[in-house]
Scaffold this active site. Structure first.
Site, PDB file in Angstrom:
ATOM      1  N   ASN A  83      42.596  38.539  36.039  1.00 17.61           N
ATOM      2  CA  ASN A  83      41.493  38.133  36.683  1.00 17.61           C
ATOM      3  C   ASN A  83      39.803  38.630  35.094  1.00 17.61           C
ATOM      4  O   ASN A  83      38.323  38.145  34.835  1.00 17.61           O
ATOM      5  CB  ASN A  83      40.551  38.757  37.755  1.00 17.61           C
ATOM      6  CG  ASN A  83      41.525  38.598  38.612  1.00 17.61           C
ATOM      7  OD1 ASN A  83      42.155  39.771  39.177  1.00 17.61           O
ATOM      8  ND2 ASN A  83      41.613  37.592  38.595  1.00 17.61           N
ATOM      9  N   ILE A  91      35.087  37.790  33.591  1.00 19.04           N
ATOM     10  CA  ILE A  91      35.513  38.749  34.320  1.00 19.04           C
ATOM     11  C   ILE A  91      35.822  37.627  35.514  1.00 19.04           C
ATOM     12  O   ILE A  91      33.821  37.263  35.501  1.00 19.04           O
ATOM     13  CB  ILE A  91      34.716  40.022  35.079  1.00 19.04           C
ATOM     14  CG1 ILE A  91      34.391  40.850  34.033  1.00 19.04           C
ATOM     15  CG2 ILE A  91      35.556  40.279  36.075  1.00 19.04           C
ATOM     16  CD1 ILE A  91      33.579  42.408  33.904  1.00 19.04           C
ATOM     17  N   CYS A  92      36.215  37.496  36.123  1.00 19.73           N
ATOM     18  CA  CYS A  92      36.458  36.655  37.861  1.00 19.73           C
ATOM     19  C   CYS A  92      36.078  36.956  37.691  1.00 19.73           C
ATOM     20  O   CYS A  92      37.515  38.066  39.643  1.00 19.73           O
ATOM     21  CB  CYS A  92      37.192  35.856  37.333  1.00 19.73           C
ATOM     22  SG  CYS A  92      37.187  34.636  38.763  1.00 19.73           S
ATOM     23  N   LEU A  93      34.899  38.060  39.454  1.00 15.93           N
ATOM     24  CA  LEU A  93      35.054  38.561  40.206  1.00 15.93           C
ATOM     25  C   LEU A  93      33.878  38.155  41.737  1.00 15.93           C
ATOM     26  O   LEU A  93      32.796  37.791  39.928  1.00 15.93           O
ATOM     27  CB  LEU A  93      34.472  39.619  40.321  1.00 15.93           C
ATOM     28  CG  LEU A  93      34.114  41.263  40.969  1.00 15.93           C
ATOM     29  CD1 LEU A  93      35.809  41.046  41.846  1.00 15.93           C
ATOM     30  CD2 LEU A  93      33.991  42.477  40.037  1.00 15.93           C
ATOM     31  N   GLN A 126      41.277  34.362  35.463  1.00 11.30           N
ATOM     32  CA  GLN A 126      40.250  33.696  34.591  1.00 11.30           C
ATOM     33  C   GLN A 126      40.825  33.514  33.611  1.00 11.30           C
ATOM     34  O   GLN A 126      40.640  32.231  32.355  1.00 11.30           O
ATOM     35  CB  GLN A 126      39.182  35.469  34.341  1.00 11.30           C
ATOM     36  CG  GLN A 126      38.871  34.728  32.814  1.00 11.30           C
ATOM     37  CD  GLN A 126      37.340  34.186  33.622  1.00 11.30           C
ATOM     38  OE1 GLN A 126      36.417  34.256  34.863  1.00 11.30           O
ATOM     39  NE2 GLN A 126      36.670  33.573  32.263  1.00 11.30           N
TER      40      GLN A 126
END
Lengths: 199, 147
Positions: A83, A91-93, A126
């Site tokens: 991610n 960051i993929c959050l 990500q």
């Protein structure tokens, strides 16, 4: 910077400094300039993960419209995680995007990023290459993540075989980080990595 | 049967009215699990603002106790200060919560959702609820048959 944003960051800063997590050394927060628009976060890798023993720096940019919009956060320390982009540190959050809520704070966000290191979301990657390795060769993923933690985040466990392979490419005059990225991408197959680097 | 039709949002055709084949096709696809990601998955962006009506109807209360803080600006409320209360009982400064609700419809603290004025989003929520209901129904049916 908008008044409410600066005031809130100041209150949050106090909250973080007095928190158990800072006292325990799990997270850190520091100012980068006097205008409260940019901060530096630090999290330690959670136990029982390949990030254990590593210290990861994060860049935190606070928008004018904070806390109505989320802070912009990326990893400065290079990290191998499905991610997180292995190139940019993006960051993929969800809570940093459409699941942001104004009651979230820098403390809860840092803890969420730390939790992401314990439990990756491979369904919402990500970095596609890392995510593929995470799904298809878990063992190799764990070793690669531990190796990156060792090299970039001061983690304790060096992977001798990987270091040797990086060294082989270094001897051919290739940049160290480029060599590591190519090897990580090609499941540490020296031949394929070399081929890609020279193509 | 009337209930079933009502529940599905269907009605009888008027005299001379032709069925809407596109609508039927769309319902067919949805009911058989196509377009799942789009229609029953997650709303792909920040949900829309709360409806003007809902924002207007928020309760105003007077703070009685010390040490409560507004979760948006993190400032402590003074005793006797006015605050807005969401239906989930979370308290905010009027200015703070209205800025937030003009952007998206949920409580910043617990994500309790207020209604919106956005038809597309309301339809999405209904569809999601129906999908959940259907899943439960199938599970109940499955359990009654195989347990």
């Amino acid at each position: 910077m908008a008044n409410i944003a600066a005031k809130r960051i100041k209150r949050e800063f106090k909250e973080v400094m007095n928190s158990e997590e800072v006292a325990g050394g799990y997270i850190k927060l520091a100012l980068v300039n006097d205008s409260w628009t940019e901060l530096q976060g630090t999290i330690v890798g959670p136990p029982d993960t390949p990030y254990e023993g590593g210290t990861f720096q994060l860049e935190i940019k606070v928008p004018e419209t904070y806390p109505f919009n989320p802070p912009k956060i990326r990893f400065v320390t290079k990290i191998w995680h499905p991610n997180v982009s292995s190139v940019t540190g993006a960051i993929c959050l969800d809570i940093l995007k459409d699941q942001w809520a104004a009651a979230l704070t820098l403390r809860t966000v840092l803890l969420s990023i730390q939790a992401l290191l314990s439990a990756a979301e491979a369904g919402d990657p990500q970095d596609a290459v890392v995510a593929k390795q995470y799904r298809e060769s878990q063992q190799l993923f764990l070793l690669t993540a531990r190796h990156w933690t060792n090299v970039y985040a001061g983690g304790p466990s060096a992977i001798w075989e990987f270091d040797q392979k990086v060294q082989r490419l270094l001897d051919m005059g290739i940049d160290e980080h480029e060599a590591r990225v190519a090897l990580s991408h090609y499941d540490w197959e020296l031949e394929r990595a070399t081929e890609q680097l020279f193509s | 049967m009337a209930d079933y039709f009502q529940e599905m949002g269907w009605r009888e055709l008027e005299d001379g009215e032709q069925p809407n084949h596109l609508l039927h096709m769309a319902r067919f696809l949805i009911d058989f699990g196509h377009y799942d990601d789009y229609l029953t998955g997650e709303w792909p962006r920040l949900p829309p603002a709360a409806s003007k009506e809902a924002v207007k109807n928020l309760q105003e209360i007077v703070i009685q106790t010390e040490n409560k803080e507004c979760p948006i600006c993190l400032k402590k409320f003074q005793v006797n200060e006015k605050a807005k209360e969401m239906p989930c009982h979370h308290l905010f400064h009027e200015k703070c919560i209205i800025t937030w609700l003009n952007q998206t419809n949920s409580c910043p603290f617990c994500r309790y959702e207020l209604p919106t004025d956005d038809e597309e989003y309301e339809a999405f929520k209904k569809q999601k609820l129906r999908a959940e209901q259907r899943k439960e129904d199938i599970e109940t049916l499955h359990n009654s048959m195989f347990s």
